[in-house]
Design an enzyme around this catalytic site. Sequence first.
Site, PDB file in Angstrom:
ATOM      1  N   ASP A 125     -14.758  21.897  15.824  1.00  0.00           N
ATOM      2  CA  ASP A 125     -16.078  22.191  15.231  1.00  0.00           C
ATOM      3  C   ASP A 125     -16.630  20.913  14.606  1.00  0.00           C
ATOM      4  OD1 ASP A 125     -18.279  23.727  14.463  1.00  0.00           O
ATOM      5  OD2 ASP A 125     -17.373  24.343  12.577  1.00  0.00           O
ATOM      6  N   ASP A 169     -13.448  20.883   7.174  1.00  0.00           N
ATOM      7  CA  ASP A 169     -13.661  22.167   7.852  1.00  0.00           C
ATOM      8  C   ASP A 169     -12.842  22.283   9.138  1.00  0.00           C
ATOM      9  OD1 ASP A 169     -14.584  24.655   8.399  1.00  0.00           O
ATOM     10  OD2 ASP A 169     -16.685  24.105   8.663  1.00  0.00           O
ATOM     11  N   SER A 228     -21.134  25.568  -1.799  1.00  0.00           N
ATOM     12  CA  SER A 228     -21.583  26.019  -0.480  1.00  0.00           C
ATOM     13  C   SER A 228     -21.195  27.482  -0.281  1.00  0.00           C
ATOM     14  CB  SER A 228     -20.929  25.153   0.602  1.00  0.00           C
ATOM     15  OG  SER A 228     -20.931  25.814   1.839  1.00  0.00           O
TER      16      SER A 228
HETATM   17  N1  LIG Z   1     -12.933  18.938   0.212  1.00  0.00           N
HETATM   18  C1  LIG Z   1     -14.246  18.928  -0.020  1.00  0.00           C
HETATM   19  N2  LIG Z   1     -14.796  18.049  -0.912  1.00  0.00           N
HETATM   20  C2  LIG Z   1     -16.122  18.051  -1.153  1.00  0.00           C
HETATM   21  N3  LIG Z   1     -16.994  18.890  -0.566  1.00  0.00           N
HETATM   22  C3  LIG Z   1     -16.524  19.785   0.320  1.00  0.00           C
HETATM   23  C4  LIG Z   1     -15.126  19.848   0.636  1.00  0.00           C
HETATM   24  N4  LIG Z   1     -14.942  20.838   1.536  1.00  0.00           N
HETATM   25  C5  LIG Z   1     -16.156  21.365   1.772  1.00  0.00           C
HETATM   26  N5  LIG Z   1     -17.120  20.743   1.056  1.00  0.00           N
HETATM   27  C6  LIG Z   1     -18.558  21.043   1.052  1.00  0.00           C
HETATM   28  O1  LIG Z   1     -18.780  22.415   1.375  1.00  0.00           O
HETATM   29  C7  LIG Z   1     -19.490  22.533   2.617  1.00  0.00           C
HETATM   30  C8  LIG Z   1     -18.925  23.693   3.409  1.00  0.00           C
HETATM   31  O2  LIG Z   1     -17.544  23.462   3.662  1.00  0.00           O
HETATM   32  P1  LIG Z   1     -16.877  23.816   5.060  1.00  0.00           P
HETATM   33  O3  LIG Z   1     -17.598  23.076   6.135  1.00  0.00           O
HETATM   34  O4  LIG Z   1     -15.418  23.613   4.914  1.00  0.00           O
HETATM   35  O5  LIG Z   1     -17.143  25.352   5.141  1.00  0.00           O
HETATM   36  P2  LIG Z   1     -18.083  26.247   6.057  1.00  0.00           P
HETATM   37  O6  LIG Z   1     -18.800  25.441   7.086  1.00  0.00           O
HETATM   38  O7  LIG Z   1     -18.829  27.154   5.214  1.00  0.00           O
HETATM   39  O8  LIG Z   1     -16.917  26.973   6.673  1.00  0.00           O
HETATM   40  P3  LIG Z   1     -16.878  28.122   7.691  1.00  0.00           P
HETATM   41  O9  LIG Z   1     -17.729  27.670   8.855  1.00  0.00           O
HETATM   42  O10 LIG Z   1     -15.414  28.134   7.971  1.00  0.00           O
HETATM   43  O11 LIG Z   1     -17.417  29.315   6.988  1.00  0.00           O
HETATM   44  C9  LIG Z   1     -19.303  21.193   3.293  1.00  0.00           C
HETATM   45  O12 LIG Z   1     -20.330  20.903   4.177  1.00  0.00           O
HETATM   46  C10 LIG Z   1     -19.267  20.232   2.130  1.00  0.00           C
HETATM   47  O13 LIG Z   1     -20.580  19.929   1.724  1.00  0.00           O
HETATM   48 MG   LIG Z   2     -18.634  23.477   7.850  1.00  0.00          MG
END
Ligand SMILES: Nc1ncnc2c1ncn2[C@@H]1O[C@H](COP(=O)(O)OP(=O)(O)OP(=O)(O)O)[C@@H](O)[C@H]1O
Ligand SMILES: [Mg+2]
Length: 234
Positions: free
Chosen positions: A172, A189, A41
């Site tokens: 969130d 997240d 991601s």
């Molecule tokens: N521990 C985990 N194990 C598996 N997949 C994960 C994990 N953490 C995150 N992901 C994947 O990565 C995606 C993005 O992660 P996360 O929501 O933490 O970040 P983000 O929304 O980009 O964060 P931010 O809004 O802080 O920039 C998640 O929707 C999920 O699909």
């Molecule tokens: Mg997220």
Amino acid sequence: MTKKTKEAWKTYGNVFDEFTIRNLFELSSKGHFLDMKSPISIGKEANIFTAEKEDGSLIIVKIYRLENCDFNKMYDYIKYDARYLNLKSKRRDIIFSWAQREFRNLMKARESGARVPLPLVCKYNILLMEYIGGKEPAPQLKSAHPEDAKEFMDRVVDYMRKMYKAGLVHGDLSEFNILNLNENPVIIDMSQGTVTTSINAEELLVRDIKNIVRFSKKLGLKMSEEDIKKKIVS
Ligand SMILES: Nc1ncnc2c1ncn2[C@@H]1O[C@H](COP(=O)(O)OP(=O)(O)OP(=O)(O)O)[C@@H](O)[C@H]1O
Ligand SMILES: [Mg+2]
């Protein structure tokens, strides 16, 4: 897979700054992981990778970008957190505190009994945590509706209650930040999570509840905001 040399880490030079690359190299040298795979991601503020360990198991590497992230918005969110009231609006400090806050929130949530990834290490803008998934990462709830929606969403509310009792609000929460791991909810997240003593905690809790009610409707459930709030805070 073999250990990557310092030189080899430099191929990330088009994605990350030198400081971040040096810390990735140091974390891998210490044995936390061998190498990162392709990103799963690329979000507004962070890039997320799976990384393989020596024993073949996977962890998650979440890297908050030092360049090209909206640190003013981050500051607006973190400045009300009772734990960070003295934080100055300096770019790097905000980003490091942001990653550290997510680490602390994951730990607190974990201790409360809610299912979240186990946080492993936080170094500056890099957060290592448990990988949630099997061969593939667990999908977001948004695209993997549960078979038993009521049971699944009741567990989400129970996790919200457990976190709240431990003094934490996610801030969130939505179908994007809940993974469906073989029909079990895992909340992720937590960078916007705040302590219940913060002045905006109530507002964030109400927003989380609204999101859960809205998505529950999509799943065909009737949940009321008042009932959920009662369950969480009473
Ligand atoms: N521990 C985990 N194990 C598996 N997949 C994960 C994990 N953490 C995150 N992901 C994947 O990565 C995606 C993005 O992660 P996360 O929501 O933490 O970040 P983000 O929304 O980009 O964060 P931010 O809004 O802080 O920039 C998640 O929707 C999920 O699909
Ligand atoms: Mg997220």
